[in-house]
Design an enzyme around this catalytic site. Structure first.
Site, mmCIF file in Angstrom:
data_model
loop_
_atom_site.group_PDB
_atom_site.id
_atom_site.type_symbol
_atom_site.label_atom_id
_atom_site.label_comp_id
_atom_site.label_asym_id
_atom_site.label_seq_id
_atom_site.Cartn_x
_atom_site.Cartn_y
_atom_site.Cartn_z
ATOM 1 C CG ASP A 36 -2.988 1.596 6.789
ATOM 2 O OD1 ASP A 36 -3.770 0.627 6.654
ATOM 3 O OD2 ASP A 36 -3.266 2.740 6.415
ATOM 4 C CG ASP A 43 -1.709 1.227 1.401
ATOM 5 O OD1 ASP A 43 -2.301 1.663 0.401
ATOM 6 O OD2 ASP A 43 -1.746 1.776 2.520
ATOM 7 C CG ASP A 71 -4.472 -1.420 2.956
ATOM 8 O OD1 ASP A 71 -5.132 -1.151 1.939
ATOM 9 O OD2 ASP A 71 -3.580 -0.701 3.404
#
Length: 631
Positions: free
Chosen positions: A525, A331, A529
């Protein structure tokens, strides 16, 4: 361990004395075979009573084929073999086998202790007491020492220098520095003040702080981490699972093989004492201690070594996955970047950089937008320079207009500049562009962007060096932002402007593209996600110094938010797997060789002892190397 070491030393002395007496070197007295047996039974029972007890308990509970049973049968057989016609006594060998077996147990205990010590530093983060602040009858503050479990959310606690932070919360008074080494592995203190978050498990180093708690103890960072570490052993690696299955099948086979070795040759005229002695050697050699002990110990040591670096691995099974990573998917926001807006460039035209930031910060003081906070952070003197701002007007979709020092200042986007007739121009930097005009004249612009973490580029370089085939970034940010970050970091590929469902689709595609027997990791994080973390072969979360979602959802948690720790985790996993493979290869190789020699009558009981306990000691010592990390 001190008691065990004392028993080993005393037994060794008694064994030497017994041998000297038997040889007539002291107390020149002739002993019958029964008296010699009694002489050797003293050190034998002294050192072997625990092993005999374990073997008996195993028989009673149906766990027959374990190392204690094999040692007991082999040594009792060695004690009895001397009573067979034409056989020599093997009393010293019997005592020595049990003695050396306990030496192996001592080394195993020491190694396990070292492994547990490496994780025990995490256990030290458990707080003992919380100083709860209450209002007394006279309206003054009173402190009551209570258990952290009894503190309710929203309570005020006081933390003094040198004390552990008992609960997660927000500082409402005071400033200090925190030692976070138990959580992150980093020795550099973290400076905090009013408004900053503190997390349980850290140590307050300098100042007294008052904290309003935000979580109950059961939901706090310290509780979640302790639970994670305590349960890490539940997920066995493939190697551990294989060794467990192997031992359950292997041990009964070798027991029956030893029985056959003792009986079958005698049916064809072989001497019972000779073949019984070889069968006893066969039992000693075939004991799977080296495998059963060293392989789990290796993985336990690897997990402990990783935890000392702030890498929390939820089980040994994830070591297998890390060691064979093919693709690492990141990410962007909060993972490769800080996830916070910051000023990345200042381009003045009709003034200098200081003046441009000064004007923008003054106007953005009246804005609640994150961009306003970034500008205020870039010019902290704004609150104390005494400059007067009046006639503040926020123009929806454009920006802010105000009078500063008798001049009309406009801060906003290109629409605002067009409205006041300022001749603006675009910027080659990627990010959010904040334009500034003074009395209708264009004064310059400021670039706001999410800053890339200092070690993100190094993390990608390290992964490339480790042979990771693909490094991919998936982000919901704009295309040009994603392209710029991917270019700066040297990623294999990137995809921008994605919704959470799009990220899952891309991960599904990447999973399909990777070779068989290789794995994909997703790094995020842990907050937005979760679906991708769950879908990947292994989910790696930035711990965020207290992100609940990260600790809950991921398989591996990086407690200091550094992407470079991913490469370190891979290196630790590969090294751990290599050590486990070394132990398996050496143990099986030596055992097979000595088993053949024992069957042929070439090996002695002393060599059999080395092939069992000696190899176990070597394997345990090798397993302890997993505790050491290379970075």
């Amino acid at each position: 361990m001190k008691k065990q070491l004392s028993l080993i030393v005393i037994t060794a002395i008694l064994l030497v004395i017994a041998v000297l007496i038997e040889k007539g070197l002291i107390f020149n007295i002739h002993f019958s075979i029964f008296n010699l047996l009694l002489l050797y039974l003293v050190p034998y029972l002294l050192i072997g009573h625990d092993t005999l007890k374990e073997a008996l308990e195993g028989l009673m509970h149906g766990d027959i084929f374990n190392e204690h049973f094999l040692m007991s049968i082999a040594t009792i057989g060695a004690l009895c073999i001397g009573f067979l016609p034409g056989a020599e006594t093997e009393f010293p060998e019997a005592v020595f086998v049990m003695l050396f077996f306990q030496v192996g147990e001592l080394f195993e205990g020491y190694a396990e202790g070292k492994s547990r010590d490496s994780i025990a530093h995490l256990m030290d983060i458990r707080p003992d007491v919380a100083h709860l602040e209450e209002t007394g009858r006279q309206g003054d503050r009173e402190l009551q020492d209570i258990s952290p479990e009894a503190v309710e959310v929203g309570s005020i606690i006081v933390i003094r220098p040198g004390e552990k932070v008992p609960l997660d919360g927000i500082i409402i008074e005071g400033s200090t520095s925190l030692n976070t080494i138990a959580l992150t592995g980093e020795s550099l203190p973290r400076e905090i003040s009013v408004g900053d978050e503190v997390i349980s498990g850290c140590v307050n180093l300098s100042g007294v702080i008052r904290v309003r708690t935000t979580k109950a103890f059961g939901e706090s960072t310290v509780s979640k981490i302790l639970s994670l570490v305590e349960n890490a052993g539940e997920n066995k690696s493939k190697s551990e699972a294989f060794i467990t299955r192997f031992a359950r099948i292997y041990t009964p086979i070798v027991v029956f093989a030893a029985v056959a070795l003792a009986i079958i040759p005698t049916l064809f005229g072989g001497a019972l004492a000779t073949w019984l002695y070889r069968a006893l050697m066969f039992l000693v050699v075939s004991c799977p201690c080296a495998l059963v002990i060293s392989v789990p110990l290796t993985f336990f040591g690897g997990i402990g070594g990783a935890s000392r670096k702030g890498i929390l691995i939820k089980g040994a099974s994830y070591m297998d996955v890390l060691a064979k990573l093919h693709t690492v998917v990141f990410d962007k926001t909060g993972t490769l970047t800080h996830g916070q807006f910051a000023v990345t460039a200042v381009h003045p035209e009709a003034c200098n950089e200081h003046q441009l930031l000064h004007l923008a910060a003054h106007l953005e003081h009246y804005s609640t937008h994150p961009i306003g906070a970034a500008l205020r952070d870039a010019f902290p003197e704004e609150a104390t320079d005494g400059c007067e701002v009046s006639e503040v007007e926020e123009v929806a979709g454009h920006g802010i207009r105000a009078r500063v020092g008798g001049k009309t200042v406009c801060v906003g986007n290109t629409k605002m500049m067009d409205a006041v007739g300022a001749n603006w121009h675009d910027c080659h930097h990627v990010g959010t562009i904040i334009h500034v005009a003074i009395d209708g004249q264009y004064a310059g612009h400021i670039v706001i962007n999410d800053k890339i973490k200092d070690d993100s580029a190094e993390a990608i370089r390290q992964l490339d060096a480790l042979g990771i085939a693909k490094t991919v970034m998936l982000t919901g940010d704009r295309q040009e932002v994603g392209e710029k970050v991917a270019e700066q970091l040297g990623l294999s590929e990137y995809h921008a402007e994605l919704l959470p469902a799009d990220k899952v689709s891309h991960v599904e595609r990447l999973l399909g593209e990777k070779p068989a027997n290789s794995y994909l990791a997703f790094v995020g994080d842990g907050i937005n996600d979760a679906p991708v973390l769950a879908r990947a072969d292994v989910g790696i979360a930035m711990g965020g110094l207290g992100s609940d979602a990260a600790i809950e959802a991921a398989d591996i948690v990086l407690m200091d938010d550094k992407p470079s720790k991913i490469a370190l985790a891979v290196s630790i996993a590969r090294r751990t797997i290599l050590i486990a493979q070394q132990n398996v290869g050496v143990a099986i190789g030596i055992k097979v060789a000595v088993l053949i020699l024992a069957t042929l009558g070439i090996a002695t009981m002393w060599l059999a002892v080395f092939a069992d306990v000696g190899v176990t000691v070597l394997a345990v010592l090798n397993a302890m190397r997993a505790l050491r990390t290379t970075a």
